[in-house]
Scaffold this motif. Structure first.
Motif, mmCIF file in Angstrom:
data_model
loop_
_atom_site.group_PDB
_atom_site.id
_atom_site.type_symbol
_atom_site.label_atom_id
_atom_site.label_comp_id
_atom_site.label_asym_id
_atom_site.label_seq_id
_atom_site.Cartn_x
_atom_site.Cartn_y
_atom_site.Cartn_z
ATOM 1 N N TYR A 172 0.892 -55.547 14.093
ATOM 2 C CA TYR A 172 0.575 -56.614 15.044
ATOM 3 C C TYR A 172 0.169 -56.013 16.393
ATOM 4 O O TYR A 172 0.480 -54.860 16.704
ATOM 5 C CB TYR A 172 1.765 -57.563 15.215
ATOM 6 N N ARG A 173 -0.525 -56.827 17.175
ATOM 7 C CA ARG A 173 -1.007 -56.402 18.495
ATOM 8 C C ARG A 173 -0.707 -57.498 19.513
ATOM 9 O O ARG A 173 -1.076 -58.644 19.307
ATOM 10 C CB ARG A 173 -2.508 -56.131 18.442
ATOM 11 N N LEU A 174 -0.014 -57.133 20.575
ATOM 12 C CA LEU A 174 0.311 -58.061 21.660
ATOM 13 C C LEU A 174 -0.426 -57.628 22.921
ATOM 14 O O LEU A 174 -0.423 -56.438 23.267
ATOM 15 C CB LEU A 174 1.824 -58.078 21.922
ATOM 16 N N LYS A 175 -1.021 -58.575 23.601
ATOM 17 C CA LYS A 175 -1.787 -58.281 24.816
ATOM 18 C C LYS A 175 -1.262 -59.126 25.970
ATOM 19 O O LYS A 175 -1.055 -60.325 25.826
ATOM 20 C CB LYS A 175 -3.269 -58.577 24.595
ATOM 21 N N CYS A 176 -1.046 -58.480 27.093
ATOM 22 C CA CYS A 176 -0.606 -59.199 28.281
ATOM 23 C C CYS A 176 -1.738 -60.089 28.776
ATOM 24 O O CYS A 176 -2.894 -59.663 28.867
ATOM 25 C CB CYS A 176 -0.192 -58.212 29.372
ATOM 26 N N GLU A 177 -1.403 -61.338 29.094
ATOM 27 C CA GLU A 177 -2.427 -62.301 29.485
ATOM 28 C C GLU A 177 -2.593 -62.435 30.992
ATOM 29 O O GLU A 177 -3.343 -63.297 31.455
ATOM 30 C CB GLU A 177 -2.091 -63.666 28.865
ATOM 31 N N ASN A 180 -4.836 -59.424 35.849
ATOM 32 C CA ASN A 180 -4.997 -58.059 36.351
ATOM 33 C C ASN A 180 -4.294 -57.023 35.480
ATOM 34 O O ASN A 180 -4.155 -55.867 35.886
ATOM 35 C CB ASN A 180 -4.477 -57.963 37.798
ATOM 36 N N CYS A 181 -3.829 -57.416 34.297
ATOM 37 C CA CYS A 181 -3.095 -56.487 33.420
ATOM 38 C C CYS A 181 -3.847 -56.328 32.103
ATOM 39 O O CYS A 181 -4.141 -57.310 31.423
ATOM 40 C CB CYS A 181 -1.683 -57.007 33.168
ATOM 41 N N ASN A 182 -4.151 -55.098 31.765
ATOM 42 C CA ASN A 182 -4.864 -54.821 30.517
ATOM 43 C C ASN A 182 -3.985 -54.144 29.468
ATOM 44 O O ASN A 182 -4.486 -53.583 28.491
ATOM 45 C CB ASN A 182 -6.079 -53.918 30.809
ATOM 46 N N ASN A 183 -2.669 -54.186 29.684
ATOM 47 C CA ASN A 183 -1.769 -53.511 28.745
ATOM 48 C C ASN A 183 -1.697 -54.239 27.410
ATOM 49 O O ASN A 183 -1.689 -55.473 27.360
ATOM 50 C CB ASN A 183 -0.363 -53.411 29.334
ATOM 51 N N THR A 184 -1.637 -53.467 26.361
ATOM 52 C CA THR A 184 -1.449 -54.011 25.011
ATOM 53 C C THR A 184 -0.356 -53.211 24.304
ATOM 54 O O THR A 184 -0.050 -52.063 24.684
ATOM 55 C CB THR A 184 -2.742 -53.928 24.178
ATOM 56 N N SER A 209 16.338 -52.131 25.962
ATOM 57 C CA SER A 209 15.331 -53.183 25.874
ATOM 58 C C SER A 209 14.013 -52.576 25.439
ATOM 59 O O SER A 209 13.712 -51.413 25.741
ATOM 60 C CB SER A 209 15.157 -53.880 27.225
ATOM 61 N N SER A 210 13.228 -53.381 24.748
ATOM 62 C CA SER A 210 11.934 -52.900 24.289
ATOM 63 C C SER A 210 10.957 -52.832 25.455
ATOM 64 O O SER A 210 11.171 -53.412 26.517
ATOM 65 C CB SER A 210 11.384 -53.827 23.217
ATOM 66 N N ALA A 211 9.862 -52.113 25.227
ATOM 67 C CA ALA A 211 8.830 -51.995 26.259
ATOM 68 C C ALA A 211 8.230 -53.350 26.587
ATOM 69 O O ALA A 211 7.854 -53.619 27.733
ATOM 70 C CB ALA A 211 7.746 -51.024 25.785
ATOM 71 N N ILE A 212 8.174 -54.238 25.585
ATOM 72 C CA ILE A 212 7.643 -55.580 25.818
ATOM 73 C C ILE A 212 8.542 -56.341 26.785
ATOM 74 O O ILE A 212 8.075 -56.984 27.748
ATOM 75 C CB ILE A 212 7.506 -56.346 24.491
ATOM 76 N N PHE A 213 9.860 -56.268 26.575
ATOM 77 C CA PHE A 213 10.788 -56.993 27.437
ATOM 78 C C PHE A 213 10.745 -56.447 28.866
ATOM 79 O O PHE A 213 10.748 -57.211 29.844
ATOM 80 C CB PHE A 213 12.204 -56.890 26.883
ATOM 81 N N ASN A 214 10.691 -55.131 28.979
ATOM 82 C CA ASN A 214 10.623 -54.530 30.322
ATOM 83 C C ASN A 214 9.352 -54.963 31.051
ATOM 84 O O ASN A 214 9.359 -55.179 32.261
ATOM 85 C CB ASN A 214 10.662 -53.009 30.210
ATOM 86 N N HIS A 215 8.266 -55.105 30.298
ATOM 87 C CA HIS A 215 7.011 -55.547 30.911
ATOM 88 C C HIS A 215 7.103 -57.011 31.347
ATOM 89 O O HIS A 215 6.592 -57.397 32.408
ATOM 90 C CB HIS A 215 5.878 -55.359 29.925
ATOM 91 N N LEU A 216 7.767 -57.858 30.529
ATOM 92 C CA LEU A 216 7.882 -59.280 30.849
ATOM 93 C C LEU A 216 8.726 -59.517 32.087
ATOM 94 O O LEU A 216 8.587 -60.546 32.767
ATOM 95 C CB LEU A 216 8.465 -60.039 29.665
ATOM 96 N N GLU A 217 9.641 -58.594 32.402
ATOM 97 C CA GLU A 217 10.478 -58.776 33.590
ATOM 98 C C GLU A 217 9.666 -58.739 34.878
ATOM 99 O O GLU A 217 10.068 -59.320 35.879
ATOM 100 C CB GLU A 217 11.551 -57.681 33.629
#
Length: 221
Positions: A172-177, A180-184, A209-217
Motif C-alpha cells: 500500500y501507499r499513503l500520501k500526505c494531503e 506543502n507536503c510531498n511525503n509518501t 509510534s510509527s512514522a505515519i503517526f509521528n507525521h500526523l502529529e
C-alpha cells in the motif's frame, strides 16, 4: 446426494435389485449383465428382449430403465464401441458421441503436465489460429481451440469484489494531503489493510509510534 456413503448404498441396492430382476424372469435370462453405476451392458436372446425390458421396469416402480439396441452389429457402451464380427468375436474401439468437440484439456488448467502435453489447446485468435492449425497438420498434430472472450468471462463473477480496506497480503501507499507536503509512505502487510492503517493512526502501548503517526502529529493531511 452429496453424501460420501451415497454411491455405496446405491451400489448395494442395485446388486439386490439385479439379483431379484434376473432370478424372477420366467423366460431365458440374459447371458451377460455388466453394470457400471447406472449403465448396463446386457446380452440376451432377441425374442425376449422387449419382454425382459418390461419386466425390469416392473421390479421397482421408482426405477425406470431406457434401452438402446445394437445397430449394424455395433453398440456403444460408456466410452467404448463394441463391434460384433461375423465369426462372433468382439472388437472394441473408442466411442465418441456425435456432439464431441475433441477439446480435452486447456493448458492453463490444473492437471499434470504430462496430461496437458498430450493435447494442444490454445486460445482462438481469428486469422492466426487457422494458420497454426495448418502448420500442425503437416506434422499430424491435432490442434483444438477454445474461445478467448466469452460471455461467461465478461459477465459471470462467482465472488463479489472485496470492499476497500478488507484485502490482505497487499502493498500500500499513503500520501500526505497537505499542500506543502510531498511525503509518501509505502508499506506491506499480511493483515487486512484497514486494520494496518488504524495501527498507523494511533500510538502503541510500548511507546513506539510509527512514522505515519509521528507525521500526523505535526501535519493535518
Amino acid at each position: 446426494m452429496g453424501s460420501p456413503v451415497s454411491p455405496i448404498v446405491v451400489n448395494l441396492y442395485m446388486e439386490k435389485f439385479e439379483v431379484k430382476a434376473i432370478s424372477t424372469f420366467k423366460d431365458t435370462p440374459p447371458l451377460n449383465w455388466f453394470r457400471y453405476v447406472d449403465d448396463t451392458y446386457c446380452k440376451l436372446k432377441q425374442r425376449v428382449a422387449d419382454e425382459f425390458f418390461d419386466h425390469i421396469n416392473q421390479v421397482d416402480k421408482n426405477i425406470k430403465f431406457t434401452q438402446e439396441s445394437s445397430h449394424d452389429n455395433m453398440l456403444p457402451f460408456l466410452d467404448t464401441k463394441t463391434i460384433i464380427e461375423k465369426d462372433g468375436s468382439l472388437q472394441f474401439e473408442v466411442y465418441r458421441k456425435p456432439t464431441h468437440t475433441d477439446q480435452y484439456l486447456a493448458f492453463d488448467s490444473h492437471h499434470p503436465l504430462e496430461h496437458k502435453l498430450a493435447v494442444i489447446t490454445m486460445p482462438y485468435v481469428q486469422g492466426v489460429s487457422e494458420k497454426l492449425r495448418r502448420i500442425f497438420q503437416n506434422f499430424n498434430i491435432a490442434t483444438n481451440f477454445k474461445p478467448h472472450s466469452t460471455l461467461r468471462h465478461k459477465l459471470v463473477h462467482p465472488k463479489d469484489k472485496p470492499q476497500k480496506g478488507t484485502k490482505a497480503n497487499v502493498i500500500y501507499r499513503l500520501k500526505c494531503e497537505e499542500p506543502n507536503c510531498n511525503n509518501t509512505y509505502i508499506g506491506e502487510t499480511s493483515r487486512p489493510l484497514k486494520a494496518r492503517y488504524q495501527e498507523h493512526c494511533k500510538p502503541k502501548a510500548n511507546g513506539y509510534s510509527s512514522a505515519i503517526f509521528n507525521h500526523l502529529e505535526h501535519n493535518q493531511g
